[in-house]
Design a protein around this motif. Structure first.
Motif, PDB file in Angstrom:
ATOM      1  N   PHE A   1      32.863  32.983  43.100  1.00  0.00           N
ATOM      2  CA  PHE A   1      33.448  32.300  41.948  1.00  0.00           C
ATOM      3  C   PHE A   1      32.909  32.838  40.627  1.00  0.00           C
ATOM      4  CE2 PHE A   1      29.428  30.117  42.167  1.00  0.00           C
ATOM      5  CZ  PHE A   1      29.171  29.725  40.862  1.00  0.00           C
ATOM      6  N   TRP A   2      31.699  33.363  40.654  1.00  0.00           N
ATOM      7  CA  TRP A   2      31.029  33.796  39.427  1.00  0.00           C
ATOM      8  C   TRP A   2      31.499  35.162  38.942  1.00  0.00           C
ATOM      9  CZ3 TRP A   2      28.247  38.177  40.812  1.00  0.00           C
ATOM     10  CH2 TRP A   2      28.004  38.323  42.183  1.00  0.00           C
ATOM     11  N   ARG A   3      32.197  35.897  39.795  1.00  0.00           N
ATOM     12  CA  ARG A   3      32.713  37.200  39.376  1.00  0.00           C
ATOM     13  C   ARG A   3      33.964  37.025  38.516  1.00  0.00           C
ATOM     14  NH1 ARG A   3      31.766  38.339  45.073  1.00  0.00           N
ATOM     15  NH2 ARG A   3      29.926  39.665  45.324  1.00  0.00           N
ATOM     16  N   VAL A   4      34.133  37.906  37.553  1.00  0.00           N
ATOM     17  CA  VAL A   4      35.347  37.911  36.736  1.00  0.00           C
ATOM     18  C   VAL A   4      36.255  39.013  37.262  1.00  0.00           C
ATOM     19  CG1 VAL A   4      36.297  38.285  34.434  1.00  0.00           C
ATOM     20  CG2 VAL A   4      34.177  36.977  34.715  1.00  0.00           C
ATOM     21  N   ARG A   5      37.311  38.597  37.934  1.00  0.00           N
ATOM     22  CA  ARG A   5      38.244  39.554  38.538  1.00  0.00           C
ATOM     23  C   ARG A   5      39.630  39.325  37.952  1.00  0.00           C
ATOM     24  NH1 ARG A   5      36.423  37.856  44.656  1.00  0.00           N
ATOM     25  NH2 ARG A   5      34.547  39.130  44.845  1.00  0.00           N
ATOM     26  N   LYS A   6      40.267  40.415  37.540  1.00  0.00           N
ATOM     27  CA  LYS A   6      41.614  40.327  37.003  1.00  0.00           C
ATOM     28  C   LYS A   6      42.499  41.341  37.713  1.00  0.00           C
ATOM     29  CE  LYS A   6      40.103  38.759  32.442  1.00  0.00           C
ATOM     30  NZ  LYS A   6      40.108  39.026  30.999  1.00  0.00           N
ATOM     31  N   PRO A   7      43.704  40.932  38.083  1.00  0.00           N
ATOM     32  CA  PRO A   7      44.588  41.848  38.820  1.00  0.00           C
ATOM     33  C   PRO A   7      45.178  42.910  37.904  1.00  0.00           C
ATOM     34  CG  PRO A   7      45.741  39.813  38.327  1.00  0.00           C
ATOM     35  CD  PRO A   7      44.330  39.624  37.848  1.00  0.00           C
ATOM     36  N   GLY A   8      45.573  44.009  38.497  1.00  0.00           N
ATOM     37  CA  GLY A   8      46.280  45.032  37.746  1.00  0.00           C
ATOM     38  C   GLY A   8      47.724  44.626  37.516  1.00  0.00           C
ATOM     39  N   PRO A   9      48.465  45.420  36.746  1.00  0.00           N
ATOM     40  CA  PRO A   9      49.870  45.090  36.460  1.00  0.00           C
ATOM     41  C   PRO A   9      50.705  45.038  37.741  1.00  0.00           C
ATOM     42  CG  PRO A   9      49.063  46.811  34.996  1.00  0.00           C
ATOM     43  CD  PRO A   9      48.021  46.645  36.062  1.00  0.00           C
ATOM     44  N   ALA A  10      51.634  44.108  37.764  1.00  0.00           N
ATOM     45  CA  ALA A  10      52.565  44.000  38.893  1.00  0.00           C
ATOM     46  C   ALA A  10      53.824  44.813  38.589  1.00  0.00           C
ATOM     47  CB  ALA A  10      52.934  42.539  39.136  1.00  0.00           C
ATOM     48  N   PRO A  11      54.456  45.376  39.608  1.00  0.00           N
ATOM     49  CA  PRO A  11      55.683  46.152  39.367  1.00  0.00           C
ATOM     50  C   PRO A  11      56.821  45.255  38.893  1.00  0.00           C
ATOM     51  CG  PRO A  11      55.284  45.889  41.723  1.00  0.00           C
ATOM     52  CD  PRO A  11      54.066  45.371  41.040  1.00  0.00           C
ATOM     53  N   ALA A  12      57.678  45.818  38.071  1.00  0.00           N
ATOM     54  CA  ALA A  12      58.814  45.066  37.542  1.00  0.00           C
ATOM     55  C   ALA A  12      59.811  44.744  38.649  1.00  0.00           C
ATOM     56  CB  ALA A  12      59.497  45.864  36.433  1.00  0.00           C
ATOM     57  N   PRO A  13      60.419  43.567  38.618  1.00  0.00           N
ATOM     58  CA  PRO A  13      61.432  43.240  39.622  1.00  0.00           C
ATOM     59  C   PRO A  13      62.703  44.054  39.408  1.00  0.00           C
ATOM     60  CG  PRO A  13      61.323  41.519  37.955  1.00  0.00           C
ATOM     61  CD  PRO A  13      60.197  42.475  37.659  1.00  0.00           C
ATOM     62  N   ALA A  14      63.493  44.144  40.454  1.00  0.00           N
ATOM     63  CA  ALA A  14      64.752  44.885  40.337  1.00  0.00           C
ATOM     64  C   ALA A  14      65.682  44.231  39.323  1.00  0.00           C
ATOM     65  CB  ALA A  14      65.427  44.965  41.703  1.00  0.00           C
ATOM     66  N   GLN A  15      65.633  42.914  39.241  1.00  0.00           N
ATOM     67  CA  GLN A  15      66.462  42.180  38.274  1.00  0.00           C
ATOM     68  C   GLN A  15      65.599  41.070  37.668  1.00  0.00           C
ATOM     69  OE1 GLN A  15      70.126  40.645  39.831  1.00  0.00           O
ATOM     70  NE2 GLN A  15      70.735  39.698  37.899  1.00  0.00           N
ATOM     71  N   TRP A  16      65.520  41.050  36.357  1.00  0.00           N
ATOM     72  CA  TRP A  16      64.703  40.043  35.682  1.00  0.00           C
ATOM     73  C   TRP A  16      65.435  38.707  35.657  1.00  0.00           C
ATOM     74  CZ3 TRP A  16      59.732  40.846  34.325  1.00  0.00           C
ATOM     75  CH2 TRP A  16      59.280  42.163  34.226  1.00  0.00           C
ATOM     76  N   PRO A  17      64.775  37.634  36.085  1.00  0.00           N
ATOM     77  CA  PRO A  17      65.435  36.323  36.103  1.00  0.00           C
ATOM     78  C   PRO A  17      65.372  35.632  34.744  1.00  0.00           C
ATOM     79  CG  PRO A  17      63.242  36.134  37.031  1.00  0.00           C
ATOM     80  CD  PRO A  17      63.441  37.597  36.714  1.00  0.00           C
ATOM     81  N   GLU A  18      66.283  34.722  34.546  1.00  0.00           N
ATOM     82  CA  GLU A  18      66.283  33.910  33.329  1.00  0.00           C
ATOM     83  C   GLU A  18      65.127  32.908  33.378  1.00  0.00           C
ATOM     84  OE1 GLU A  18      69.248  30.838  30.870  1.00  0.00           O
ATOM     85  OE2 GLU A  18      70.027  32.065  32.525  1.00  0.00           O
ATOM     86  N   VAL A  19      64.553  32.610  32.213  1.00  0.00           N
ATOM     87  CA  VAL A  19      63.402  31.708  32.115  1.00  0.00           C
ATOM     88  C   VAL A  19      63.667  30.675  31.025  1.00  0.00           C
ATOM     89  CG1 VAL A  19      60.925  31.527  31.585  1.00  0.00           C
ATOM     90  CG2 VAL A  19      61.789  33.499  32.882  1.00  0.00           C
ATOM     91  N   VAL A  20      63.209  29.456  31.265  1.00  0.00           N
ATOM     92  CA  VAL A  20      63.212  28.427  30.227  1.00  0.00           C
ATOM     93  C   VAL A  20      61.778  27.935  30.057  1.00  0.00           C
ATOM     94  CG1 VAL A  20      63.778  26.575  31.874  1.00  0.00           C
ATOM     95  CG2 VAL A  20      64.210  26.248  29.422  1.00  0.00           C
TER      96      VAL A  20
END
Length: 384
Positions: free
Chosen positions: A27-46
Motif C-alpha cells: 500500500f505504501w508504494r506509489v504506482r501509476k499505470p501507463g497510458p491505455a490504448p485508445a478504443p476503436a470507437q470513443w463512447p459518448e460521456v455525460v
C-alpha cells in the motif's frame, strides 16, 4: 514500567510494521499505470457535478470538464443544490465563455428526501437529468465542484475503462498541499486511505476490497442501472466507497492516484482539516464504540508507541527505533508524490495524533447528536 517490559512492548509496533510492509499489498508504494490504448470507437460521456454554494470554484470546474480534449460527445449536468451565492449563473457563464453553452444543463435539485445524504441526492438528480440531456451516453463522469482536470484526463480514463473492461474507474485527485497544515496532514490522509484500501486489492477483481475517490469517478451507465442507481447508496456519507462496493459486486473497478486532476479547495488552518476528518471518521467505524476503541488502540500501538518508547528507552529499545524507521520509510513515497520534504516522515506520529483526536471528536459529535455537517446541512445520521 521496567526496561524489560518496555522492550517486550516495543516488539508489538515492530511486528505491526513488518506485517504492514510485507502483507498489505504494498500500500505504501506509489504506482501509476501507463497510458491505455485508445478504443476503436470513443463512447459518448455525460458528466455530473453536484454543487452547493460553490461560487468560488464552480467556474474552473465547468471550464475543465467542457474543455476536455475528448473525441466524442461530452455533455455536463451541474446540479444546483439550493445554492444562494450565484453558483448556477457562474456555471452558465463559464460554459458560454467556452462557446459550449449547449453542452451544459444546470438543474435545480428538489428538496432533500428523508433518508438521503445531500451529495448522493444531488448526484441522483443529475443522473435523471442526464437521461434527457445525453440519453445515449455510455459513461457517467462524476466529479466535484472544486476539482479541475487536465484536458486529457477523461480520454485516458475512458480508454482505461474500455481496455480493461472496468465498470468504474476512479482517480484520487491531488489535494491542495500549500499551507503548513496541508503539508502536515494531506499526504498522510492519502497514505492512511491507501493503507485502509490498498489500491492493488481494489483493482483486483478477485479481492473483496472496494474503494473509490469521489472527486473523479467514471462509471459505466449500465453498471449504475444494475445497482439501481444512486438509491442503492442513498443514505451513505462515504458515498464514493459505497458506490464502489455496490458496483464491484457485479463488475470490475479500478482506483489510481491522479497526476492532472487537482482539488482547488483550500485547508489553510487546522480546524478545517480537523472538521474534514471528523465529519466522516466515526461513520467509517460504523458508529461502533467497540470499533472506535480498536481504532484508538491500533493508532497508539502503530504510530505513537514507537517514538514514545524509543525516546524513553534509548537504543536499548531498538525494536521501537526500528518500527519508527519502518514507518518513516513507508511514508516517504507519498511525501515524494506530494513534493514534500522527506524530513516530515519521522513526524508522521504527530499527524497520526491529529487524526486520532479528530476521530474521537467524530464520535463525540455523534453522541452529542451533532452528526456531520457540510455547508449547513447535517451529513451523518443523528443518534436516536
Amino acid at each position: 514500567m521496567e526496561l524489560f517490559e518496555m522492550f517486550l512492548l516495543s516488539l508489538i509496533p515492530l511486528a505491526i510494521w513488518c506485517v504492514l510492509l510485507a502483507g498489505r499489498a504494498g500500500f505504501w508504494r506509489v504506482r501509476k499505470p501507463g497510458p491505455a490504448p485508445a478504443p476503436a470507437q470513443w463512447p459518448e460521456v455525460v458528466a455530473i457535478i453536484p454543487a452547493r454554494n460553490e461560487a468560488d470554484v464552480i467556474g474552473g470546474a465547468v471550464t475543465s470538464v467542457l474543455g476536455q480534449d475528448y473525441p466524442a460527445p461530452l455533455r455536463l449536468v451541474v446540479v444546483d443544490d439550493h445554492s444562494t451565492d450565484g453558483t448556477a449563473e457562474i456555471a452558465r457563464g463559464a460554459a458560454a465563455a467556452l462557446g459550449k453553452a449547449d453542452s451544459l444543463a444546470v438543474v435545480a435539485a428538489r428538496e432533500l428526501p428523508p433518508g438521503w445524504s445531500g451529495k448522493v441526492w444531488a448526484q441522483s438528480e443529475g443522473l435523471e437529468a442526464a437521461g434527457q440531456l445525453a440519453p445515449d451516453a455510455a459513461w457517467v463522469w462524476l466529479t466535484d465542484a472544486d476539482i479541475q482536470h487536465g484536458s486529457g484526463v477523461l480520454a485516458q480514463q475512458v480508454a482505461r475503462a474500455e481496455y480493461e473492461r472496468r465498470d468504474l474507474v476512479s482517480l484520487m485527485v491531488r489535494l491542495r498541499c500549500a499551507s503548513w497544515w496541508e503539508r502536515m496532514i494531506v499526504p498522510a490522509f492519502v497514505f492512511f486511505f491507501a493503507k485502509l484500501y490498498p489500491f492493488a486489492r481494489v483493482n483486483d477483481p478477485r479481492s473483496g476490497v472496494a474503494a473509490a475517490a469521489g472527486g473523479c469517478m467514471l462509471a459505466r451507465r449500465t453498471a449504475l442501472a444494475r445497482i439501481g442507481g444512486f438509491a442503492a447508496i442513498r443514505g451513505e456519507l462515504i458515498d464514493d466507497c459505497s458506490l464502489a462496493a455496490c458496483i464491484k459486486q457485479g463488475g470490475s473497478i479500478r482506483l489510481d492516484l491522479a497526476d492532472d486532476s487537482i482539488s482547488m479547495r483550500p485547508y489553510d488552518d487546522w480546524r478545517s482539516l480537523w472538521d474534514m476528518i471528523a465529519r466522516s471518521a466515526y461513520t467509517q467505524l460504523r458508529y461502533s464504540p467497540l470499533l472506535l476503541a480498536g481504532a484508538v488502540a491500533g493508532m497508539v500501538l502503530t504510530y505513537l508507541a514507537p517514538p514514545l518508547l524509543a525516546l524513553a528507552g534509548g537504543l536499548r529499545l531498538w525494536p521501537a527505533w526500528a518500527a519508527w524507521l519502518a514507518m518513516a520509510l513507508a511514508y516517504m513515497p507519498m511525501l515524494r508524490e506530494y513534493r514534500q520534504p522527506l524530513w516530515l516522515a519521522p513526524l508522521l506520529p504527530l499527524t497520526a495524533l491529529f487524526y486520532l483526536g479528530a476521530t474521537v471528536d467524530s464520535a463525540r459529535r455523534y453522541w452529542l447528536r451533532k452528526g456531520g455537517q457540510w455547508k449547513g446541512r447535517a451529513q451523518a445520521p443523528q443518534r436516536g
